[in-house]
Design an enzyme around this catalytic site. Structure first.
Site, short mmCIF file in Angstrom:
data_model
loop_
_atom_site.label_atom_id
_atom_site.label_comp_id
_atom_site.label_asym_id
_atom_site.label_seq_id
_atom_site.Cartn_x
_atom_site.Cartn_y
_atom_site.Cartn_z
N ASP A 20 34.89 39.49 43.81
CA ASP A 20 36.00 40.30 43.21
C ASP A 20 35.62 41.64 43.32
O ASP A 20 34.75 42.24 43.50
CB ASP A 20 35.74 39.90 41.47
N ASN A 68 46.32 33.52 41.47
CA ASN A 68 46.44 34.66 42.26
C ASN A 68 47.80 34.74 42.84
O ASN A 68 48.57 35.68 43.40
CB ASN A 68 45.44 34.62 43.58
C1 IPE Z 1 39.19 35.54 40.58
O1 IPE Z 1 39.33 36.91 40.70
C2 IPE Z 1 39.61 34.78 41.84
C3 IPE Z 1 39.18 35.09 43.13
C4 IPE Z 1 38.18 36.10 43.39
C5 IPE Z 1 39.87 34.65 44.24
P1 IPE Z 1 40.55 37.52 39.88
O2 IPE Z 1 40.75 38.97 40.19
O3 IPE Z 1 41.98 36.83 40.35
O4 IPE Z 1 40.26 37.19 38.39
P2 IPE Z 1 40.63 37.55 37.02
O5 IPE Z 1 42.07 37.82 37.07
O6 IPE Z 1 40.02 39.02 36.95
O7 IPE Z 1 39.91 36.58 36.03
C1 IPE Z 2 39.33 40.02 44.78
O1 IPE Z 2 39.58 41.27 44.39
C2 IPE Z 2 40.35 39.28 45.66
C3 IPE Z 2 41.19 38.40 45.30
C4 IPE Z 2 41.13 37.90 44.06
C5 IPE Z 2 42.05 37.60 46.27
P1 IPE Z 2 40.69 41.59 43.53
O2 IPE Z 2 42.05 41.74 44.16
O3 IPE Z 2 40.74 40.72 42.37
O4 IPE Z 2 40.44 43.03 43.01
P2 IPE Z 2 40.46 43.59 41.59
O5 IPE Z 2 39.78 42.62 40.69
O6 IPE Z 2 41.92 44.16 41.19
O7 IPE Z 2 39.72 45.07 41.57
MG MG Z 3 40.03 40.74 40.41
#
Ligand code: IPE
Ligand code: IPE
Ligand code: MG
Length: 240
Positions: A20, A68
């Site tokens: 994340d 996602n």
């Molecule tokens: C979790 O991260 C999913 C992945 C790392 C693929 P998200 O960024 O989607 O999760 P939330 O929205 O913070 O719970």
């Molecule tokens: C994790 O990074 C990647 C995926 C969930 C695909 P994020 O895209 O969730 O990054 P933040 O949480 O917005 O910083």
């Molecule tokens: Mg995230």
């Protein structure tokens, strides 16, 4: 005997990672979110290599969740393109390192071309033996449990399984993860203290490690810190 803080002797057999913080990493630099995902892919390479070097047997990476799909279409498309690029570029690297690629999730929801690249990489690396890298794609823990229940019902209806025989062991064999042991260590980058629908069943007795580091900044040194923290834990599994 108490363990030293720099102990790297107990290496988790299976590490799972919620990768994340790519968006935040990019935002801090005034860059588009996709740039964070691009550099995040370099962390994937570094951490895969690091795990292999340390003797980890299974590495599961949460790359794209069921939820996602709710992101803007442009970001979803960019993530799929990046995944295809990764699969095309890294297959040789995985061959050189003798790493087997696997995937869990509702893979049929991925774009056709992404599925093709994925299956090609899985087939190419199928006989590799040094480590298994499992990508969680269009993955949700609740969805996995539902799919497992459907598969169980199917077996009972076909007469392959007696309802009275269903226990946690049998149910595990109907999950996407049936071929892998449960994770020993779960790492989440970027500080969030939640599971976000990741491996709900399998993480029952997993040790958690949450770091403030954003995923694009999470490299071999940070991996070693996580494993050192893990080595300090005393796993009791409900016993004394
Ligand atoms: C979790 O991260 C999913 C992945 C790392 C693929 P998200 O960024 O989607 O999760 P939330 O929205 O913070 O719970
Ligand atoms: C994790 O990074 C990647 C995926 C969930 C695909 P994020 O895209 O969730 O990054 P933040 O949480 O917005 O910083
Ligand atoms: Mg995230």
């Amino acid at each position: 005997m108490s363990k030293k803080p720099d102990d790297l002797s107990s290496i988790p057999r299976h590490i799972a990672i919620i990768m994340d913080g790519n968006g935040r990493w990019a935002k801090e630099r005034g860059l588009p979110r996709t740039e964070g995902h691009r550099i995040g892919a370099e962390s994937v390479r570094a951490i895969t290599e690091g795990c292999k070097e340390l003797g980890v047997e299974f590495l599961t990476l949460y790359a794209f969740s069921s939820e996602n799909w709710k992101r803007p279409k442009r970001e979803v498309q960019a993530l799929m393109k990046l995944l295809e690029l990764y699969l095309r570029r890294e297959t040789q690297e995985l061959m050189d390192k003798n790493i087997r690629l696997q995937a869990i999730g509702r893979l049929h929801d991925l774009p056709q071309h992404t599925q093709e690249e994925l299956h090609r990489a899985i087939e190419t690396t199928a006989n590799n033996t040094s480590m298994t890298l499992i990508l969680a794609l269009s993955y949700g823990g609740r969805e996995e449990i539902i799919d497992g229940v459907k598969s169980l019902i199917d077996s009972v209806e076909k007469g392959h399984l007696d309802k009275a025989m269903i226990d946690t062991e049998v149910f595990s064999k109907h999950l996407y993860t049936r071929y892998y042991p449960d994770p020993d260590l779960l790492i989440r980058t970027s500080g969030e203290m939640r599971l976000s629908n990741f491996l709900l069943w399998q993480l029952s007795y997993t040790e958690f490690y949450v770091t403030q580091k954003l995923w694009p900044d999470f490299r071999k040194e940070e991996l070693r810190d996580a494993i050192k923290a893990y080595a300090q834990r005393h796993r009791r599994f409900g016993a004394v």
